[in-house]
Design an enzyme around this catalytic site. Structure first.
Site, PDB file in Angstrom:
ATOM      1  CG  ASP A 162     -38.770 -42.621 -19.022  1.00  0.00           C
ATOM      2  OD1 ASP A 162     -38.350 -43.473 -18.215  1.00  0.00           O
ATOM      3  OD2 ASP A 162     -38.224 -41.520 -19.196  1.00  0.00           O
ATOM      4  CG  LEU A 178     -49.357 -52.606 -35.453  1.00  0.00           C
ATOM      5  CD1 LEU A 178     -49.306 -51.096 -35.674  1.00  0.00           C
ATOM      6  CD2 LEU A 178     -49.774 -52.893 -34.012  1.00  0.00           C
ATOM      7  CG  HIS A 189     -38.708 -52.406 -15.270  1.00  0.00           C
ATOM      8  ND1 HIS A 189     -38.741 -51.157 -15.836  1.00  0.00           N
ATOM      9  CD2 HIS A 189     -37.508 -52.496 -14.637  1.00  0.00           C
ATOM     10  CE1 HIS A 189     -37.603 -50.521 -15.576  1.00  0.00           C
ATOM     11  NE2 HIS A 189     -36.843 -51.316 -14.840  1.00  0.00           N
TER      12      HIS A 189
HETATM   13  C1  IPE Z   1     -38.511 -47.155 -18.472  1.00  0.00           C
HETATM   14  O1  IPE Z   1     -38.708 -46.848 -17.125  1.00  0.00           O
HETATM   15  C2  IPE Z   1     -38.155 -48.605 -18.677  1.00  0.00           C
HETATM   16  C3  IPE Z   1     -36.869 -48.842 -19.333  1.00  0.00           C
HETATM   17  C4  IPE Z   1     -35.982 -47.942 -19.662  1.00  0.00           C
HETATM   18  C5  IPE Z   1     -36.548 -50.211 -19.618  1.00  0.00           C
HETATM   19  P1  IPE Z   1     -37.503 -46.358 -16.231  1.00  0.00           P
HETATM   20  O2  IPE Z   1     -36.849 -47.532 -15.612  1.00  0.00           O
HETATM   21  O3  IPE Z   1     -36.591 -45.480 -17.015  1.00  0.00           O
HETATM   22  O4  IPE Z   1     -38.272 -45.509 -15.127  1.00  0.00           O
HETATM   23  P2  IPE Z   1     -37.792 -44.189 -14.391  1.00  0.00           P
HETATM   24  O5  IPE Z   1     -37.349 -43.204 -15.417  1.00  0.00           O
HETATM   25  O6  IPE Z   1     -36.664 -44.594 -13.490  1.00  0.00           O
HETATM   26  O7  IPE Z   1     -38.991 -43.730 -13.631  1.00  0.00           O
HETATM   27 MG    MG Z   2     -36.459 -43.457 -17.267  1.00  0.00          MG
END
Ligand code: IPE
Ligand code: MG
Length: 233
Positions: A2, A114, A19
Site C-alpha cells: 500500500d 518458496l 504502481h
Molecule cells: C496500493 O497502493 C496498490 C494497489 C491497491 C493496487 P494504493 O494505490 O492503494 O496507494 P494509496 O493508498 O493511494 O497511496
Molecule cells: Mg491504498
C-alpha cells in the site's frame, strides 16, 4: 502493498507511476524472502474492492501484473519459487493475464524453496463464501462441518495460517485480506510507502515478529519453541 498513490502524489506524478515504481519493491521482497529462509510469501496485489477504481487505473494494474510476472518468472523459477495466484475469479480479468498466470503456475509448480502467492482479485470474505459453496456442493452434512472442513475447502488448502502480516503506508486495516488465515497473524504496520519498501524493511518486519510472544490464547510457558515464519505482505 500500500502507498503507491501517495508515493506518486508526493512526486507530482500520476498514481500509475507509483504502481510501476512498486515493481522493484516486490521483486526485492521475493528475494529477501528466499534469502531469509521464508517458505511462504503472499502479496496482496489487487482486491475485490479495487475494481471500484477508475477503469484506466484498473487496466494499468492488470497490464503491470502481467508484465511483472512475465519479466520475473524465469528468475523466480531458477530460485526455486513456486508461483500461485489467489482469487482471479472476476470475468473482467483480461485473457492474456490469465494465460500468463497459468503458464507461470505450470512452469513453477514443482518448486519448493518458496511459495509465492499473489493475491490478485482477492477478497477474504469471497474466499470464505467460495469455501462454503464448495462444502455444500460436496454434500457435506451440516453437523460434520468443522474448522478443518472449511480449511480444506479453501482455494489452497495447503496454505498455512499467516504468521506475520505486514502492511505498509501507515494504514492500520486488514482490508479483507485472507481473513481465515489471518486469525492469529502478528500484525506489523510500517510507515514506508510500498515503492520505497526494500530488503531492510522486510528484515525489520521479521525482526519485530521475532520479538512477539505468541500464545494463541494460552498462558506464557517457560520454553516457547521458535516458530517458522510465513509472511503475508
Ligand atoms: C496500493 O497502493 C496498490 C494497489 C491497491 C493496487 P494504493 O494505490 O492503494 O496507494 P494509496 O493508498 O493511494 O497511496
Ligand atoms: Mg491504498
Amino acid at each position: 502493498m500500500d502507498g503507491n498513490g501517495r508515493w506518486a502524489e508526493q512526486r507530482g506524478c500520476e498514481r500509475v507511476d507509483g504502481h510501476a515504481a512498486g515493481e522493484d519493491a516486490f521483486v526485492e521482497s521475493v528475494r529477501a524472502a528466499v534469502d531469509g529462509g521464508v517458505t511462504w510469501l503472499t502479496s496482496f496485489a489487487f482486491s475485490t474492492e479495487n475494481w471500484r477504481r477508475p477503469r484506466s487505473e484498473v487496466d494499468f494494474l492488470m497490464r503491470l501484473n502481467r508484465r511483472v510476472l512475465r519479466d520475473n518468472v524465469h528468475d523466480w523459477n531458477e530460485m526455486g519459487v513456486r508461483v500461485r495466484y489467489l482469487g482471479v475469479a472476476d470475468a473482467r480479468i483480461p485473457e492474456d493475464v490469465r494465460e500468463e498466470i497459468a503458464a507461470a503456475e505450470e512452469l513453477t509448480r514443482d518448486n519448493g524453496t518458496l511459495t509465492l502467492t499473489v493475491a490478485l482479485d482477492h477478497g477474504g470474505r469471497r474466499d470464505l463464501a467460495r469455501a462454503a459453496r464448495s462444502i455444500v456442493a460436496h454434500g457435506v452434512p451440516a453437523d460434520q462441518v468443522t474448522e478443518e472442513t472449511l480449511a480444506g475447502h479453501m482455494q489452497f488448502p495447503d496454505m498455512p495460517d499467516i504468521d506475520l502480516l505486514v502492511r505498509t503506508s501507515a494504514e492500520h486495516r486488514l482490508s479483507n485480506f485472507m481473513l481465515w488465515q489471518a486469525a492469529y497473524a502478528e500484525l506489523v504496520f510500517l510507515d514506508v510507502l510500498w515503492p520505497d519498501f526494500r530488503a531492510e524493511h522486510f528484515s525489520q518486519a521479521v525482526e519485530l515478529y521475532h520479538r512477539r510472544r505468541r500464545r494463541f490464547g494460552d498462558v506464557p510457558r517457560p520454553a516457547e519453541p521458535a516458530a517458522a515464519v510465513s509472511a503475508g505482505a
